[in-house]
Scaffold this motif. Sequence first.
Motif, PDB file in Angstrom:
ATOM      1  N   GLN A 113     -30.157 -35.072  24.113  1.00  0.00           N
ATOM      2  CA  GLN A 113     -29.455 -33.761  23.013  1.00  0.00           C
ATOM      3  C   GLN A 113     -28.743 -34.696  21.813  1.00  0.00           C
ATOM      4  O   GLN A 113     -28.569 -33.989  20.845  1.00  0.00           O
ATOM      5  CB  GLN A 113     -28.476 -33.088  23.707  1.00  0.00           C
ATOM      6  CG  GLN A 113     -27.360 -33.915  24.414  1.00  0.00           C
ATOM      7  CD  GLN A 113     -26.074 -34.118  23.529  1.00  0.00           C
ATOM      8  OE1 GLN A 113     -25.577 -33.501  22.742  1.00  0.00           O
ATOM      9  NE2 GLN A 113     -25.394 -35.134  23.797  1.00  0.00           N
ATOM     10  N   ARG A 114     -28.543 -35.872  21.936  1.00  0.00           N
ATOM     11  CA  ARG A 114     -28.003 -36.683  20.860  1.00  0.00           C
ATOM     12  C   ARG A 114     -29.245 -36.856  19.514  1.00  0.00           C
ATOM     13  O   ARG A 114     -28.951 -37.089  18.280  1.00  0.00           O
ATOM     14  CB  ARG A 114     -27.587 -38.004  21.256  1.00  0.00           C
ATOM     15  CG  ARG A 114     -26.534 -38.033  22.199  1.00  0.00           C
ATOM     16  CD  ARG A 114     -26.244 -39.612  22.661  1.00  0.00           C
ATOM     17  NE  ARG A 114     -25.864 -40.276  21.367  1.00  0.00           N
ATOM     18  CZ  ARG A 114     -25.372 -41.428  21.479  1.00  0.00           C
ATOM     19  NH1 ARG A 114     -25.950 -42.423  22.564  1.00  0.00           N
ATOM     20  NH2 ARG A 114     -25.099 -42.054  20.415  1.00  0.00           N
ATOM     21  N   GLY A 115     -30.592 -36.156  20.064  1.00  0.00           N
ATOM     22  CA  GLY A 115     -31.659 -36.615  18.957  1.00  0.00           C
ATOM     23  C   GLY A 115     -31.462 -35.251  17.989  1.00  0.00           C
ATOM     24  O   GLY A 115     -32.142 -35.486  17.027  1.00  0.00           O
ATOM     25  N   VAL A 116     -30.574 -34.369  18.240  1.00  0.00           N
ATOM     26  CA  VAL A 116     -30.580 -33.167  17.429  1.00  0.00           C
ATOM     27  C   VAL A 116     -28.894 -32.776  16.899  1.00  0.00           C
ATOM     28  O   VAL A 116     -28.065 -33.529  17.327  1.00  0.00           O
ATOM     29  CB  VAL A 116     -30.957 -31.653  18.165  1.00  0.00           C
ATOM     30  CG1 VAL A 116     -32.546 -31.875  18.293  1.00  0.00           C
ATOM     31  CG2 VAL A 116     -30.390 -31.390  19.455  1.00  0.00           C
ATOM     32  N   ALA A 117     -28.808 -31.873  15.982  1.00  0.00           N
ATOM     33  CA  ALA A 117     -27.681 -32.097  15.305  1.00  0.00           C
ATOM     34  C   ALA A 117     -26.880 -30.811  15.463  1.00  0.00           C
ATOM     35  O   ALA A 117     -25.753 -30.661  15.860  1.00  0.00           O
ATOM     36  CB  ALA A 117     -27.566 -32.306  13.646  1.00  0.00           C
ATOM     37  N   ALA A 118     -27.592 -29.611  15.568  1.00  0.00           N
ATOM     38  CA  ALA A 118     -27.080 -28.078  15.905  1.00  0.00           C
ATOM     39  C   ALA A 118     -26.383 -28.075  17.100  1.00  0.00           C
ATOM     40  O   ALA A 118     -27.255 -28.393  18.080  1.00  0.00           O
ATOM     41  CB  ALA A 118     -28.093 -27.094  15.306  1.00  0.00           C
ATOM     42  N   PRO A 119     -25.301 -27.438  17.435  1.00  0.00           N
ATOM     43  CA  PRO A 119     -24.820 -27.340  18.673  1.00  0.00           C
ATOM     44  C   PRO A 119     -25.721 -26.577  19.693  1.00  0.00           C
ATOM     45  O   PRO A 119     -25.840 -26.895  20.798  1.00  0.00           O
ATOM     46  CB  PRO A 119     -23.434 -26.715  18.580  1.00  0.00           C
ATOM     47  CG  PRO A 119     -22.985 -27.013  16.797  1.00  0.00           C
ATOM     48  CD  PRO A 119     -24.421 -27.009  16.296  1.00  0.00           C
ATOM     49  N   GLU A 120     -26.365 -25.521  19.020  1.00  0.00           N
ATOM     50  CA  GLU A 120     -27.334 -24.791  19.924  1.00  0.00           C
ATOM     51  C   GLU A 120     -28.408 -25.227  20.250  1.00  0.00           C
ATOM     52  O   GLU A 120     -29.207 -25.333  21.497  1.00  0.00           O
ATOM     53  CB  GLU A 120     -27.546 -23.252  19.154  1.00  0.00           C
ATOM     54  CG  GLU A 120     -28.283 -23.400  17.979  1.00  0.00           C
ATOM     55  CD  GLU A 120     -27.444 -23.711  16.700  1.00  0.00           C
ATOM     56  OE1 GLU A 120     -27.997 -23.252  15.473  1.00  0.00           O
ATOM     57  OE2 GLU A 120     -26.407 -23.747  16.867  1.00  0.00           O
ATOM     58  N   ALA A 121     -28.916 -26.163  19.228  1.00  0.00           N
ATOM     59  CA  ALA A 121     -30.057 -27.108  19.666  1.00  0.00           C
ATOM     60  C   ALA A 121     -29.772 -28.083  20.729  1.00  0.00           C
ATOM     61  O   ALA A 121     -30.585 -28.326  21.651  1.00  0.00           O
ATOM     62  CB  ALA A 121     -30.633 -27.735  18.292  1.00  0.00           C
ATOM     63  N   ARG A 122     -28.597 -28.626  20.609  1.00  0.00           N
ATOM     64  CA  ARG A 122     -28.224 -29.569  21.632  1.00  0.00           C
ATOM     65  C   ARG A 122     -28.038 -29.155  22.848  1.00  0.00           C
ATOM     66  O   ARG A 122     -28.463 -29.709  24.057  1.00  0.00           O
ATOM     67  CB  ARG A 122     -26.882 -30.364  21.402  1.00  0.00           C
ATOM     68  CG  ARG A 122     -26.877 -31.141  20.192  1.00  0.00           C
ATOM     69  CD  ARG A 122     -25.601 -31.896  20.001  1.00  0.00           C
ATOM     70  NE  ARG A 122     -25.548 -32.964  18.971  1.00  0.00           N
ATOM     71  CZ  ARG A 122     -24.851 -33.999  18.971  1.00  0.00           C
ATOM     72  NH1 ARG A 122     -23.713 -34.023  19.676  1.00  0.00           N
ATOM     73  NH2 ARG A 122     -25.028 -34.930  17.753  1.00  0.00           N
ATOM     74  N   VAL A 123     -27.526 -27.642  23.071  1.00  0.00           N
ATOM     75  CA  VAL A 123     -27.651 -27.114  24.584  1.00  0.00           C
ATOM     76  C   VAL A 123     -28.794 -26.989  24.977  1.00  0.00           C
ATOM     77  O   VAL A 123     -29.214 -26.996  26.178  1.00  0.00           O
ATOM     78  CB  VAL A 123     -26.619 -26.035  24.309  1.00  0.00           C
ATOM     79  CG1 VAL A 123     -26.668 -25.153  25.763  1.00  0.00           C
ATOM     80  CG2 VAL A 123     -25.119 -26.143  24.159  1.00  0.00           C
ATOM     81  N   ALA A 124     -29.821 -26.369  24.094  1.00  0.00           N
ATOM     82  CA  ALA A 124     -31.042 -25.943  24.673  1.00  0.00           C
ATOM     83  C   ALA A 124     -31.878 -27.340  25.145  1.00  0.00           C
ATOM     84  O   ALA A 124     -32.706 -27.343  25.842  1.00  0.00           O
ATOM     85  CB  ALA A 124     -31.862 -25.511  23.418  1.00  0.00           C
ATOM     86  N   VAL A 125     -31.737 -28.377  24.405  1.00  0.00           N
ATOM     87  CA  VAL A 125     -32.377 -29.672  24.786  1.00  0.00           C
ATOM     88  C   VAL A 125     -31.958 -30.121  26.067  1.00  0.00           C
ATOM     89  O   VAL A 125     -32.899 -30.362  26.966  1.00  0.00           O
ATOM     90  CB  VAL A 125     -32.338 -30.923  23.660  1.00  0.00           C
ATOM     91  CG1 VAL A 125     -32.659 -32.143  24.074  1.00  0.00           C
ATOM     92  CG2 VAL A 125     -33.150 -30.355  22.408  1.00  0.00           C
ATOM     93  N   ALA A 126     -30.576 -30.242  26.154  1.00  0.00           N
ATOM     94  CA  ALA A 126     -30.095 -30.796  27.450  1.00  0.00           C
ATOM     95  C   ALA A 126     -30.435 -29.805  28.683  1.00  0.00           C
ATOM     96  O   ALA A 126     -30.714 -30.229  29.604  1.00  0.00           O
ATOM     97  CB  ALA A 126     -28.494 -30.746  27.168  1.00  0.00           C
ATOM     98  N   LEU A 127     -30.289 -28.579  28.334  1.00  0.00           N
ATOM     99  CA  LEU A 127     -30.772 -27.618  29.515  1.00  0.00           C
ATOM    100  C   LEU A 127     -32.330 -27.632  29.778  1.00  0.00           C
ATOM    101  O   LEU A 127     -32.604 -27.549  31.047  1.00  0.00           O
ATOM    102  CB  LEU A 127     -30.445 -26.503  28.984  1.00  0.00           C
ATOM    103  CG  LEU A 127     -28.869 -25.758  29.251  1.00  0.00           C
ATOM    104  CD1 LEU A 127     -28.827 -24.185  28.806  1.00  0.00           C
ATOM    105  CD2 LEU A 127     -28.479 -25.894  30.914  1.00  0.00           C
ATOM    106  N   ALA A 128     -33.289 -28.069  29.315  1.00  0.00           N
ATOM    107  CA  ALA A 128     -34.391 -28.219  29.368  1.00  0.00           C
ATOM    108  C   ALA A 128     -34.710 -29.184  30.212  1.00  0.00           C
ATOM    109  O   ALA A 128     -35.663 -29.190  31.201  1.00  0.00           O
ATOM    110  CB  ALA A 128     -35.341 -28.383  27.995  1.00  0.00           C
ATOM    111  N   VAL A 129     -33.867 -30.422  30.261  1.00  0.00           N
ATOM    112  CA  VAL A 129     -33.770 -31.452  31.306  1.00  0.00           C
ATOM    113  C   VAL A 129     -33.424 -31.151  32.511  1.00  0.00           C
ATOM    114  O   VAL A 129     -34.119 -31.168  33.572  1.00  0.00           O
ATOM    115  CB  VAL A 129     -33.172 -32.636  30.597  1.00  0.00           C
ATOM    116  CG1 VAL A 129     -32.945 -33.814  31.392  1.00  0.00           C
ATOM    117  CG2 VAL A 129     -33.710 -33.272  29.254  1.00  0.00           C
TER     118      VAL A 129
END
Length: 386
Positions: A113-129
């Motif tokens: 999630q550190r690879g993206v900036a927007a908070p909602e994108a960070r949550v989406a990336v982390a939850l995918a893992v």
Amino acid sequence: MIDSAAVSASAPATRAWTAWRDALAFACFAAIGVELAVLVAWAPDTLRYLHDGPIGDFRNFYEPARDLRLVGLYNPVLAPVLYPLHWLGALNAYRALFVANWAAVLWIAWTAQRGVAAPEARVAVALAVISLPQMHWAIRLGHFTPLLAAVALGGLLLSTRRPQAGALVLSLLSLKPQYAAAPFLHLARTRRRDAVLMLVAAGGMALIGFAVIGYGSMREYASLLFDWGPQSADNLLPVQQSWLYSWPGVQISLGREPLPPITFALIAVSFAFVVVAWTRTDAIGGACVTAFAMLLLTPYSQFYDFALIVVGLALLVRCDIPAAARAAMFAGLYAAALYTQSVTIFPAGDAFGNGGTDGPYIVTPAVLGAVAALAILGNRHREGAR
């Protein structure tokens, strides 16, 4: 004085950017909803395994480690590494690995999630893992795939900044040797000294393992190595073959017999795509291609092994390609993993029956498509920058 013409010209661009930003935010929130639903569906059963223990596979590691003998074709050093676990007893040893695996998953999610900036994108990336079904199966069955994924991600990221340290970390992938091949080839193409360092470190670990187990095990290991065919027909039951997400399993999912020539041809085609992508991407893009190549260039990769796709996803969000392409590729790969797990028949009703699936395994072709897209988009983006 304000140039009214310039303001008028910039207004459509501003509106277009606002619309794009809002659309991306909406897509992220939709993805979060899907991922939470998947997590809610999978997490309770995963936690149940922590109480009840695994259903078989963990013993394939625990018992050889306890007796200090070879763990199949894994690096011989794996038995000495896991040996201390037997002091805990089988169930507590499994629980210790369970906790270690989840710690690795959380670290991968945080790093991704550190690879993206927007908070909602960070949550989406982390939850995918965290919600990936293949990751849950790897943990449930008592494999160390999440730990291997953390090693791969850490090593590939480190190799872009501190190549020698990265090579040493990547040598740990030799614990499951088929996944060390792609990183080694990538290093051999770009930094041969680091490739040699990785090879020497992996070989050193193997020698330590043989020394602890007994040098007579070298002959046993060699016989196992040469006995393993590209379709694993002599070593796996038909049902087990149908759990492969590597190219033999893809053939089975299409209702075909997994023929060795076709398997080799698909691996060769995959390698050609990987090589082209390596030449057309920057350091991070090359690391991402390498992560995907780990899954494409092996004839043996079970469904739970495809938890390693999170390494490619974590690197994909850092690639220097258009944001829309990154988002689409990320979502497409996650969806392909979900669908492929849904058509995987596991556990099987008859372990000694005929193998089969409920549909085609699309995640492997999707990974190959991602490599092709990185080759195209990465090259165009680099040319545009020049």
